[in-house]
Write a protein that holds these residues in place. Structure first.
Motif, short mmCIF file in Angstrom:
data_model
loop_
_atom_site.label_atom_id
_atom_site.label_comp_id
_atom_site.label_asym_id
_atom_site.label_seq_id
_atom_site.Cartn_x
_atom_site.Cartn_y
_atom_site.Cartn_z
N ALA A 196 15.89 36.45 33.54
CA ALA A 196 15.98 35.65 34.77
C ALA A 196 16.86 36.33 35.81
N ALA A 197 16.58 36.04 37.06
CA ALA A 197 17.52 36.36 38.14
C ALA A 197 18.58 35.28 38.17
N LEU A 198 19.75 35.62 38.70
CA LEU A 198 20.86 34.67 38.79
C LEU A 198 21.34 34.60 40.24
N VAL A 199 21.40 33.39 40.79
CA VAL A 199 22.06 33.14 42.07
C VAL A 199 23.42 32.54 41.73
N LEU A 200 24.48 33.28 42.01
CA LEU A 200 25.83 32.90 41.60
C LEU A 200 26.68 32.55 42.82
N VAL A 201 26.98 31.26 42.97
CA VAL A 201 27.89 30.80 44.02
C VAL A 201 29.30 30.86 43.46
N THR A 202 30.20 31.55 44.16
CA THR A 202 31.55 31.74 43.64
C THR A 202 32.54 31.99 44.76
N HIS A 203 33.83 31.67 44.49
CA HIS A 203 34.91 32.05 45.38
C HIS A 203 35.54 33.39 44.96
N ASP A 204 35.16 33.90 43.84
CA ASP A 204 35.88 35.00 43.20
C ASP A 204 35.24 36.35 43.51
N LEU A 205 35.88 37.12 44.38
CA LEU A 205 35.33 38.42 44.75
C LEU A 205 35.34 39.40 43.58
N GLU A 206 36.28 39.26 42.65
CA GLU A 206 36.30 40.16 41.50
C GLU A 206 35.12 39.89 40.59
N VAL A 207 34.72 38.65 40.43
CA VAL A 207 33.51 38.32 39.68
C VAL A 207 32.29 38.94 40.35
N VAL A 208 32.27 38.89 41.67
CA VAL A 208 31.16 39.52 42.41
C VAL A 208 31.13 41.02 42.16
N ARG A 209 32.28 41.66 42.24
CA ARG A 209 32.35 43.11 41.99
C ARG A 209 31.83 43.45 40.60
N GLU A 210 32.21 42.66 39.60
CA GLU A 210 31.92 42.99 38.21
C GLU A 210 30.51 42.60 37.77
N HIS A 211 29.94 41.56 38.38
CA HIS A 211 28.71 40.99 37.83
C HIS A 211 27.50 41.03 38.77
N ALA A 212 27.69 41.14 40.08
CA ALA A 212 26.58 40.97 41.01
C ALA A 212 25.99 42.31 41.45
N ASP A 213 24.71 42.25 41.80
CA ASP A 213 24.01 43.40 42.36
C ASP A 213 24.06 43.38 43.89
N GLY A 252 49.37 43.69 41.21
CA GLY A 252 49.80 42.51 40.47
C GLY A 252 48.63 41.77 39.89
N PRO A 253 48.87 40.55 39.40
CA PRO A 253 47.83 39.78 38.72
C PRO A 253 46.65 39.50 39.64
N ARG A 254 45.48 39.44 39.05
CA ARG A 254 44.27 39.17 39.80
C ARG A 254 44.27 37.72 40.28
N ARG A 255 44.02 37.51 41.54
CA ARG A 255 43.93 36.16 42.08
C ARG A 255 42.48 35.69 41.93
N ARG A 256 42.31 34.45 41.44
CA ARG A 256 40.98 34.01 41.09
C ARG A 256 40.19 33.46 42.28
N ARG A 257 40.84 32.80 43.24
CA ARG A 257 40.10 32.21 44.34
C ARG A 257 40.43 32.94 45.64
N LEU A 258 39.49 32.87 46.59
CA LEU A 258 39.72 33.53 47.86
C LEU A 258 40.91 32.90 48.57
N PRO A 259 41.94 33.66 48.93
CA PRO A 259 43.05 33.10 49.68
C PRO A 259 42.60 32.75 51.09
N ALA A 260 43.33 31.87 51.73
CA ALA A 260 42.95 31.46 53.08
C ALA A 260 43.23 32.57 54.08
#
Length: 319
Positions: A196-213, A252-260
């Motif tokens: 399957a294709a995956l449409v992934l809605v997320t706030h996490d840019l690191e997840v995008v870097r690691e998992h998205a095309d 430093g530690p990875r921040r999970r959500r997009l900061p404002a």
């Protein structure tokens, strides 16, 4: 729809009365790819995700064209060719039926199977997503599952009928770091297993870097930038994308959500004639304030910005 597209969105508009929350959004999702949708809260990400499934809220008027290969009846395809992994798994599961029974019902809604065979498939699906002692756990109710187990059960439900597209709306928001990584791994494994294709809605840019095309960056109901992850996040051409990247911590530690970012997104009923991001943008000119930019091809991606050719990378003026 191009020959490569599995899911095609053209000029999607979602309005509540006179107020448009999604404004002329267009993109394509290709077979087996991970297509991420990011942006600040209120950008229209979740509304867009629900429109892909024919699940917009009551009172919403939907315009444009959303097509899954040869079908525009997304509600009829839901659960079969296109499925959903929600943010809150507990609210997505019935509290009065065992998890295995709910999964078996999802199977039987698509396949004509005797109850016993459907139940056996449900147990096997729970086992594949890492539910321990799946036969016994299939008889348990959702409140007897941990948060991570519930989310894995919902992933099992979303992939058991081998859909073409899985839409996941912030699927790890309520989980801690360890369970978040487990759920992302299970989601990747299961969607790859069924092709399957995956449409992934997320706030996490690191997840995008690691998992998205590829990635769609949304702002105020529109696409700010769309293209391959490596190009968009490596050398952004939209100031909004650059601002998101610039506001991430460098060490430093990875921040999970997009900061404002500095300032705040505009309310949908308070948009002016120009670019919605102009009041927050250090590159804004008079043209930006007066004329909304059209999307155009720049450096291997689509960008809606008058100054896309001037962008060189993250802009520290944002933070």
């Amino acid at each position: 729809m191009s020959s490569q597209a599995l899911l095609s969105v053209r000029d999607l508009r979602i309005a509540f009365g006179a107020v448009e929350a999604v404004r002329g959004l267009s993109f394509e999702v290709r077979p087996r790819e991970v297509f991420a949708v990011v942006g600040e809260s209120g950008a229209g990400k979740s509304l867009t995700a629900r429109a892909l499934l024919g699940m917009v809220p009551d009172g919403a008027a939907v315009g444009g064209d959303v097509r899954l290969r040869d079908s525009t009846d997304l509600a009829a395809e839901r659960g079969r060719r296109i499925t959903f992994v929600p943010q809150d798994a507990l609210s997505a599961l019935s509290p009065v039926h065992p998890v295995g029974d709910q999964l078996a019902a999802a199977i039987r809604s698509v396949r004509r199977l005797p109850r016993g065979q459907a139940r056996a498939r449900a147990v096997a699906a729970l086992d594949r997503v890492g539910i321990p002692d799946a036969g016994r756990r299939a008889r348990a109710y959702p409140h007897e599952y941990s948060g991570g187990m519930r989310q894995r059960a919902v992933i099992a439900m979303a992939t058991v009928n081998e859909p073409d597209v899985v839409v996941a709306d912030e699927p790890t928001t309520a989980l801690d770091e360890e369970r978040r990584e487990q759920v992302l791994r299970v989601l990747a494994e299961q969607r790859e297993a069924v092709g399957a294709a995956l449409v992934l809605v997320t706030h996490d840019l690191e997840v995008v870097r690691e998992h998205a095309d590829r990635v769609l960056v949304m702002y105020a109901g529109r696409a700010a930038e769309t293209g391959p992850v490596r190009q968009v996040l490596g050398r952004p051409r939209a100031p909004y994308t650059a601002g998101l990247l610039a506001s991430l911590p460098q060490d430093g530690p990875r921040r999970r959500r997009l900061p404002a970012l500095r300032g705040a997104p505009p309310a949908p009923d308070a948009l002016g004639p120009g670019c919605a991001f102009a009041p927050r943008c250090p590159l804004a000119s008079d043209r930006c304030l007066d004329h909304e930019p059209a999307s155009r091809a720049v450096d291997g991606r689509e960008v809606a910005c008058h100054h896309a050719d001037d962008m060189l990378g993250p802009l520290r003026e944002f933070v």
